[in-house]
Design an enzyme around this catalytic site. Structure first.
Site, PDB file in Angstrom:
ATOM      1  N   GLY A  76      15.375  16.686 -13.762  1.00  0.00           N
ATOM      2  CA  GLY A  76      14.087  15.750 -13.610  1.00  0.00           C
ATOM      3  C   GLY A  76      12.927  16.638 -12.854  1.00  0.00           C
ATOM      4  O   GLY A  76      12.713  18.141 -13.330  1.00  0.00           O
ATOM      5  N   PHE A  79      20.730  20.677 -10.791  1.00  0.00           N
ATOM      6  CA  PHE A  79      22.381  19.764 -10.690  1.00  0.00           C
ATOM      7  C   PHE A  79      23.047  20.942 -10.908  1.00  0.00           C
ATOM      8  O   PHE A  79      24.383  19.762 -10.423  1.00  0.00           O
ATOM      9  CB  PHE A  79      22.090  19.631 -12.160  1.00  0.00           C
ATOM     10  CG  PHE A  79      22.080  20.330 -13.301  1.00  0.00           C
ATOM     11  CD1 PHE A  79      22.960  21.325 -14.078  1.00  0.00           C
ATOM     12  CD2 PHE A  79      20.151  21.197 -13.901  1.00  0.00           C
ATOM     13  CE1 PHE A  79      23.000  22.321 -14.993  1.00  0.00           C
ATOM     14  CE2 PHE A  79      20.211  22.779 -14.443  1.00  0.00           C
ATOM     15  CZ  PHE A  79      21.565  22.889 -15.494  1.00  0.00           C
ATOM     16  N   SER A 106      12.144  26.030 -14.932  1.00  0.00           N
ATOM     17  CA  SER A 106      12.896  24.903 -13.751  1.00  0.00           C
ATOM     18  C   SER A 106      13.930  24.694 -15.074  1.00  0.00           C
ATOM     19  O   SER A 106      14.585  23.410 -15.031  1.00  0.00           O
ATOM     20  CB  SER A 106      12.382  23.223 -13.672  1.00  0.00           C
ATOM     21  OG  SER A 106      11.159  23.551 -12.581  1.00  0.00           O
ATOM     22  N   PRO A 107      14.811  25.374 -15.183  1.00  0.00           N
ATOM     23  CA  PRO A 107      15.705  25.702 -15.773  1.00  0.00           C
ATOM     24  C   PRO A 107      16.980  24.781 -15.776  1.00  0.00           C
ATOM     25  O   PRO A 107      17.677  24.509 -15.735  1.00  0.00           O
ATOM     26  CB  PRO A 107      16.360  26.693 -16.279  1.00  0.00           C
ATOM     27  CG  PRO A 107      15.330  28.086 -15.203  1.00  0.00           C
ATOM     28  CD  PRO A 107      14.272  27.052 -14.687  1.00  0.00           C
ATOM     29  N   TYR A 159      -0.124  29.531  -6.921  1.00  0.00           N
ATOM     30  CA  TYR A 159       1.378  30.032  -6.668  1.00  0.00           C
ATOM     31  C   TYR A 159       1.320  31.070  -5.241  1.00  0.00           C
ATOM     32  O   TYR A 159       0.633  31.815  -5.119  1.00  0.00           O
ATOM     33  CB  TYR A 159       2.251  31.670  -7.284  1.00  0.00           C
ATOM     34  CG  TYR A 159       2.966  30.462  -8.766  1.00  0.00           C
ATOM     35  CD1 TYR A 159       2.445  29.179  -9.178  1.00  0.00           C
ATOM     36  CD2 TYR A 159       3.298  31.172 -10.069  1.00  0.00           C
ATOM     37  CE1 TYR A 159       3.276  28.545  -9.693  1.00  0.00           C
ATOM     38  CE2 TYR A 159       3.828  30.607 -10.549  1.00  0.00           C
ATOM     39  CZ  TYR A 159       4.152  29.437 -10.743  1.00  0.00           C
ATOM     40  OH  TYR A 159       4.500  28.548 -12.290  1.00  0.00           O
TER      41      TYR A 159
END
Length: 308
Positions: A222, A228, A217-218, A52
């Site tokens: 995709g 979303f 990535s909650p 990271y």
């Protein structure tokens, strides 16, 4: 904030995790504010990886809070290794693992990691060599517990056969709009794309073997196709329902998206990758929202999934 013990450890963890992948986008004072906000909200678990920011994120984290023994005692620190970004390959060699951990500890300014994860499966991994590395790290006190990230059941079985330390965590991608680990179990034995078993029933495997699942990535659709939440073009019904539930529970849409994951009986930890303190506060509000069974299924269906 909801807490639960990671089985096979002495760790009692928050089900919301502060992920530190994007800290290089912030100033030192902003990083400190983000960490302090997380702790004030009850988060005690902080996720890192040696790649990271090329290691810079771990340095920023430690510098921002002026890492010392009293602060360290309040934190559960996890980091990951095994990705060689220079050569674009994975490396689970003993030499690479040991060298990586020494670098992680130096950057985080700590003597030990609570948990070390192998970041992505290395097809060339030699389990006996990994076992030697894990034994050395554990015996020296540098790492207390071990886990994996993005592993399927047979990869875990292969590794666990040789190592003496129980693998206690598997970090996997999961969000309302990325649910392969749930889909095939719902639509089993059908001529439907949702029925394809893409991960060898990893969720059920982890539950059977007392491995804590951490959802990365909650809020992503995709593989990094964008969030979303608020995407009314692709997910109008989903956003409409989430907004209705947010109003009902008097929280934000972020809290509902978080609650959909934390509602699952597997005790899944939600790894946040945000750089915004408000988003952390919003997500933490979803730590223990008691979504009903119907609400959980309605969200799942609104995301485009079938219930046969």
């Amino acid at each position: 904030m909801k807490y639960f013990p990671i089985k096979g450890t002495n760790l009692n963890v928050s089900n919301i995790v502060m992920g530190n992948m994007r800290l290089t986008q912030l100033s030192l004072s902003e990083v400190e504010h983000l960490i302090r906000t997380s702790m004030d909200e009850g988060i005690n678990f902080f996720d890192h990886a040696d790649i990271y920011g090329g290691g810079k994120c771990e340095e920023l984290f430690a510098d921002a809070i002026q890492m010392n023994s009293s602060i360290r005692e309040k934190m559960i620190l996890q980091s990951k290794c095994g990705i060689n970004t220079k050569d674009n390959m994975y490396d689970f060699s003993k030499e690479h693992i040991l060298k990586s951990v020494d670098g992680i500890l130096k950057r985080l300014k700590t003597d030990y990691l609570d948990i070390l994860l192998l970041h992505r499966p290395d097809p060339l991994m030699e389990p006996e060599e990994i076992a030697e590395a894990f034994d050395e790290l554990h015996n020296s006190g540098k790492v207390h517990y071990f886990g994996v990230s993005n592993f399927n059941p047979m990869q875990i079985e292969l590794l666990q056969k040789y190592i003496s330390h129980k693998l206690v965590v598997n970090q996997l991608q999961l969000s309302v709009t990325h649910t392969p680990m749930i889909d095939s179990g719902v639509a089993i034995n059908m001529h439907h794309d949702q029925s394809i078993n893409r991960d060898s029933s990893i969720l059920e495997y982890c539950r059977l073997h007392d491995i804590t699942v951490q959802a990365w990535s909650p809020f992503q659709n995709g593989f990094f196709q964008g969030p979303f939440l608020g995407d009314l073009e692709k997910f109008p019904k989903l956003n409409e329902l989430i907004d209705q539930l947010a109003e009902k529970y008097e929280v934000t849409n972020t809290a509902i998206a978080t609650a959909w994951i934390t509602r699952h009986p597997a005790n899944i930890q939600v790894v946040l990758g945000t750089t915004k303190a408000q988003r952390i506060q919003d997500a933490c509000a979803g730590s223990d929202i008691p979504l009903t069974r119907k609400e959980w299924y309605d969200i799942y269906k609104a995301a485009g999934n079938i219930i046969p």
